[in-house]
Design an enzyme around this catalytic site. Structure first.
Site: not given
Length: 466
Positions: A167, A373, A432
């Site tokens: 991220s 994601d 994610h």
């Protein structure tokens, strides 16, 4: 109720101080009696204290020609704790019930978790002015910490270090990578740098926000009205980024995410196949529209654990009790919101030039992305990779992909392709949090990235609450 780990009593055994095991530290350091875990603080700047936690793998193999690697895991946010989330929810030896994790990355490497930047997790600042305001300031602090850990320890110096990020951590990873290259070349840091791996990483915010509307429209989570609203705000964000109005772009990003959530009836930003209340890791608390976006991406800390507690209770209870060196007046995550706010002007800045510079310097760069994601959608990742100026990008594009398999069931679990020092992995069925959604193929990928030697037979227990 927190359960015991590996049969160890929750009343913690005395810890062996290891002030000289990994070099001389000015700050408190401690660890387990068998040396399998060490943790401590490094004062990276005046009034800025960074917490680290190192696990040595029971599967370690060091045959000389293929040294055992160390993975430095960088969490995102900004303000999300690697010591908490990455460790207990994703790749560490124990899960949030304090039971052994079958898919721990300790099978392939030693693991170094850091609460980065200062103010995150157990890391803290004595003055809010000491919080970092840019990714480069965060990289400087991490470099200072690694100098403290590596320069005085020959054993660590023999182990190649791989920076694996998730991220927003990807932005830290590329700025840290450049900082490490310079420090090593200057003779200031004794470290073998293996490369960086950017997992679902927020490298080019513009490309991600433009991916959300079209992707969700194709998936029937947005209609044409929702798509038009999303694209309108994305265009505003593009104009703000191009004119250098990054703080305004951060506010517009928050507005866009709120519109996406409302127009899609609460699609989960970390897995577009789910509603947000279904995601096992992302924040589930319903708040005002701006707060949803800010707090979800800044912390994603609100998940309920199987034990019925939450991560905050775990980290401020049994784990803080085990570590013993956390100041009594500091709580895990107590300053995390401050971290996001301090980086508000840097949040929407792209880091494409840094990726290009790493590639041109010969550093191994791996990019991996979960298929489902949304926040860092594969569609957006592919878009920013195409923008790279490194000459090998076109060669990568023309290279055929290789399928990935795992678990012996013959099912396709992903694809990969490489050209020179650039590698790309598409992980099917993952959102994610790739190591959570596809642990088997994530381990396979890690082994290929780090070229880990074949693991030795070792006891299942890699950590405990002792």
């Amino acid at each position: 109720m927190i359960r015991r780990s590996l049969g160890s009593p929750l009343s913690l055994a005395p810890l062996l101080l290891l002030l000289f095991f990994y070099g001389h530290f000015a700050d408190a350091a401690a660890g387990t009696a068998d040396g399998s875990e060490e943790w401590g603080y490094v004062t990276v700047r005046p009034k800025a204290h960074m917490f680290w936690w190192l696990y040595r793998s029971p599967h370690r193999v060091d045959n000389g020609s293929s040294p055992w690697p160390v993975v430095l895991w960088l969490q995102g946010g900004p303000g999300a704790s690697g010591v908490g989330i990455g460790n207990f929810q994703e790749i560490g030896p124990l899960d949030t019930d304090l039971k052994p994790r079958k898919s721990t990355w300790l099978q392939k490497a030693d693991l170094l978790f850091v609460d980065n930047p200062v103010g995150t997790g157990y890391s803290y600042v004595e003055d809010d002015k000491a919080l970092v305001k840019t990714d480069y300031e965060a990289a400087a602090d991490l470099t200072a910490l690694l100098k403290e850990l590596f320069n005085g320890n020959e054993q660590l110096q023999r182990c190649p270090l791989y920076v694996v990020a998730e991220s927003y951590g990807g932005k830290y990873a590329v700025t840290l990578g450049l900082s490490l290259v310079k420090a090593i070349q200057a003779g200031e840091l004794k470290l073998q740098f293996g490369g960086v791996a950017l997992g679902d990483s927020w490298i080019s915010p513009e490309d991600y926000v433009f991916s959300w509307g079209p992707l969700l429209k194709d998936l029937s989570r947005l209609d044409i009205n929702g798509l038009q609203r999303a694209n309108s705000i994305a265009e505003k964000i593009r104009e703000q980024i191009q004119s250098g109005k990054y703080k305004e772009a951060t506010s517009s990003w928050s507005e866009l995410e709120s519109v996406i959530i409302q127009s899609s009836n609460s699609v989960d930003m970390y897995n577009f196949l789910l509603d947000e209340a279904m995601d096992p890791i992302s924040l589930k608390t319903v708040e005002l529209p701006r707060s949803i976006a800010m707090r979800k991406y800044a912390k994603y800390l609100g998940s309920k654990l199987a034990s019925g507690g939450d991560l905050d209770s775990l980290m401020n209870g049994p784990i803080k009790g085990k570590l013993k060196i956390i100041p009594k007046n500091e709580s895990w995550g107590g300053q995390s919101d401050l971290v996001f706010n301090a980086l508000e002007n840097d949040f929407m800045k792209p880091r494409l030039a840094e990726v290009d510079e790493l590639l041109s310097s010969g550093v191994n760069v791996t990019i991996y992305n979960g298929q489902v994601d949304l926040i860092c959608a594969t569609k957006g990742t592919e878009a920013w990779v195409e923008k790279l100026k490194w000459e090998g990008v076109k060669n990568l594009a023309s290279t055929e992909r290789t399928p990935l398999y795992c678990d012996g069931d013959g099912a396709t679990k992903g694809f990969t392709k490489s050209y020179k020092n650039l590698h790309f992995y598409w992980i099917l069925g993952a959102g994610h949090f790739v190591p959570v959604d596809q642990p088997c193929v994530a381990l396979k990928m890690l082994s290929e990235i780090t070229q880990s030697p074949a693991a030795a037979v070792a006891p299942a227990a890699a950590a405990s609450m002792q």
